[in-house]
Design an enzyme around this catalytic site. Structure first.
Site, PDB file in Angstrom:
ATOM      1  N   ASP A  88      -1.243   1.693  -4.305  1.00 45.95           N
ATOM      2  CA  ASP A  88      -2.066   0.575  -4.776  1.00 45.95           C
ATOM      3  C   ASP A  88      -3.493   1.019  -5.082  1.00 45.95           C
ATOM      4  O   ASP A  88      -4.356   0.192  -5.374  1.00 45.95           O
ATOM      5  CB  ASP A  88      -2.035  -0.597  -3.800  1.00 45.95           C
ATOM      6  N   SER A 142       0.828  -1.201   0.000  1.00 44.80           N
ATOM      7  CA  SER A 142       0.000   0.000   0.000  1.00 44.80           C
ATOM      8  C   SER A 142       0.866   1.256   0.000  1.00 44.80           C
ATOM      9  O   SER A 142       1.645   1.477  -0.907  1.00 44.80           O
ATOM     10  CB  SER A 142      -0.965  -0.026   1.187  1.00 44.80           C
ATOM     11  N   ASP A 167      -6.018   2.180  -3.388  1.00 43.51           N
ATOM     12  CA  ASP A 167      -7.198   1.923  -2.568  1.00 43.51           C
ATOM     13  C   ASP A 167      -7.539   3.105  -1.663  1.00 43.51           C
ATOM     14  O   ASP A 167      -8.587   3.093  -1.011  1.00 43.51           O
ATOM     15  CB  ASP A 167      -7.059   0.624  -1.763  1.00 43.51           C
ATOM     16  N   ASP A 202      -3.059   6.521  -3.432  1.00 44.31           N
ATOM     17  CA  ASP A 202      -1.823   5.965  -2.902  1.00 44.31           C
ATOM     18  C   ASP A 202      -1.328   4.901  -3.885  1.00 44.31           C
ATOM     19  O   ASP A 202      -1.989   4.616  -4.893  1.00 44.31           O
ATOM     20  CB  ASP A 202      -2.034   5.436  -1.482  1.00 44.31           C
TER      21      ASP A 202
END
Length: 573
Positions: free
Chosen positions: A307, A149, A309, A305
């Site tokens: 990734d 992440s 999400d 961000d």
């Protein structure tokens, strides 16, 4: 080096498939760095409700190929034991743009297919929400996303979704962890990916799958009910992550043509060369996208961000000036917007205990129902599925750490659809002659001004068990204001000032919530491993008709500073 450590290191070297991490261990042996070796082998990287995450390196306490293989073997064994038709329903696997993510994803696929479990693996990097989407789309037994992440570059992780499309919660985390422990003591069979493909055990998710997610988002009812939209402009950054292509496509599909991506951060790069800590909440992380917005005179500066999400946004407040919105402000604005347009049977919204309690007021005003869970989207989504009915379908959830879910296309936070919903919200306001600031002020004037702040407080190293101390001597007042309620999540009990008690419907967690007679709140989360606590403060103040919003903000800020100071003074040293 003691005998036990020698044995563990030797066993590791026999199994480790990666020359790079083998070389790390051999170098530590050659230099006689027994302390570092002991640290690497002291404990396994712990598997919990967020899977595993840690610094990439050699040994069971780091993220590496052998740990990923062992984790995959444990997951596979647990799925075969717990999920009906797990082999044929299979596992969806995707990965982000970090340096080791593709290799880790392929290792996971090699292990699971060797167990006879069908795997659907993305052919390229993929946003986390796109992989989570695949669980319900394919009726899969589970999904795995290799991602860290928004952690720093040296990290990677392995996140697991259950068959309901949401992140795992107890008891599955403990069950999988036990199977991983067992797998770490065995030789793990592997299947060559080309052989797995020929055998029909490995299906590569090609571009058509990415377009399936795209169509699902663009056709979602929650994103098609806003009426006339102005063509607003915005800058965007993927923060060296995997969101750019899909984010830009979704915005274009919705009619937003003036989207200016930060070129230096658009392509996936696991080294994150322009940002040390790729988290939009960190100071400086939004600098380039705000600079791009200023250059283009755009209304919004948006970010996902790495990734994709999470979603962050800064809004133009004056020519050349941009103000970041907090996660709570974005969450409340989106909830207000979605509830206004939602059908009467789709008004279930939620947030976490550390997020703003303003959401409940907004939901009530729109005839909706609000729920609250422990911190984390794993709780938000699993509870939402439990609570929703045909008469009360799920609409929206958020947490203050920039996570948002719009509708049920994905049962996890989705920074791509959240960004689209937010841009539509702003464009709808602009089409009606309003600004985002006008709408936010209207919400505050209706319900009161809510200011939230999080602070980590380091205590004296000799301070005994912090949670036990706070429970032994609960405060009756904070800053001269009476404490009207105390929620002890660890004992699932709410204590009222008059002595009454009430049972809480929340899983046990070491969290204390203090509600004051003036509407303010502080949530205390003691650390179980070090002498510090996290405190989440909320100040609520009514808005006088004669005050400007700037004046209200200044007054709330002064109240917050006083509240924090008085609360910290009451804590054990």
């Amino acid at each position: 080096m003691n005998t036990h450590l020698q044995f563990e290191v030797a066993r590791w070297l026999e199994q480790d498939p990666d020359e790079r991490t083998r070389a790390e261990i051999l170098a530590l042996q050659q230099t006689g760095d027994d302390l570092e070796l002991a640290a690497r082998f002291a404990r396994r990287l712990e598997f919990g409700t967020a899977g595993i995450r840690g610094v990439v390196g050699a040994g069971p306490g780091r993220m590496n190929r052998l740990v990923v293989r062992q984790t995959s073997a444990g997951l596979g064994q647990y799925l075969l034991a717990q999920v009906k038709d797990a082999k044929t329903r299979g596992v969806v696997i995707g990965y982000d743009g970090r340096n080791d993510s593709c290799q880790f994803a392929h290792d996971a696929a090699a292990v699971l297919t060797a167990m006879g479990i069908r795997v659907r693996l993305t052919f390229k990097v993929a946003p986390t929400p796109l992989v989570a989407f695949g669980v319900k789309h394919f009726n899969a037994a589970a999904a795995v996303v290799v991602t860290a992440s928004h952690n720093p570059p040296e990290y990677n992780g392995y996140k697991v979704y259950w068959e309901n499309g949401a992140q795992i919660i107890p008891p599955h985390d403990a069950g999988i962890a036990a199977c991983i422990e067992a797998a770490s003591n065995t030789v793990i069979p592997l299947m060559d990916l080309s052989e797995a493909t020929k055998a029909g055990l490995l299906v590569w998710l090609q571009e058509d799958y990415f377009q399936t997610y795209r169509r699902a988002v663009t056709s979602a009812a929650e994103l098609n009910n806003v009426g006339k939209l102005a063509d607003i402009s915005l800058s965007y950054t993927a923060m060296h992550g995997v969101g750019a292509e899909m984010a830009e496509t979704l915005l274009h599909d919705a009619g937003f043509s003036r989207v200016y991506s930060v070129a230096a951060q658009r392509q996936p790069d696991g080294n994150f060369p322009t940002v040390a800590f790729p988290n939009p909440e960190e100071k400086g992380a939004m600098d380039l996208v705000i600079a791009e917005a200023s250059k283009q005179d755009a209304l919004l500066a948006c970010a996902n961000d790495p990734d994709a999400d999470r979603f962050a946004v800064a809004v133009k407040s004056a020519p050349g000036q941009y103000q970041m919105l907090t996660g709570d402000q974005v969450g409340v604005l989106l909830a207000d917007h979605l509830l206004r347009h939602a059908p009467a049977n789709q008004k279930l919204v939620g947030n976490t205990i550390v997020s703003s309690s303003l959401l409940a007021k907004v939901a009530f005003a729109h005839g909706g129902h609000a729920f609250t869970t422990l911190t984390g989207f794993k709780w938000l989504m699993n509870v939402a599925q439990t609570l929703q009915t045909e008469q009360r379908r799920f609409l929206f959830a958020y947490e203050e750490a920039l996570g948002y879910t719009v509708g049920s296309t994905v049962w996890d936070k989705d920074g791509l659809s959240a960004q689209l919903a937010f841009v539509q919200l702003v464009a709808g306001l602009a089409a009606s002659g309003q600004s985002l600031w006008d709408r936010l002020e209207a919400i505050y004037r209706q319900h009161g001004f809510y200011l939230n702040e999080q602070i980590s407080i380091k205590l004296n190293e000799n301070t005994p068990d912090i949670g036990a101390g706070l429970r032994a001597t609960p405060p009756s007042h904070i800053g001269g204001v009476a404490v009207s309620e105390i929620d002890d999540i660890q004992s699932s009990t709410r204590w009222f000032a008059d002595g009454r008690q009430q049972t809480l419907d929340l899983p046990a967690s070491d969290v204390l919530i203090y509600r004051l007679a003036n509407g303010n709140r502080v949530i205390v989360r003691p650390s179980g491993t070090e002498p510090k606590i996290k405190c989440y403060y909320e100040v609520v103040t009514p808005v006088d008709d004669t005050e400007t919003l700037t004046q209200v903000q200044a007054r709330a800020r002064a109240l917050m500073d006083s509240f924090i100071s008085s609360h910290q003074a009451s804590l054990p040293e």
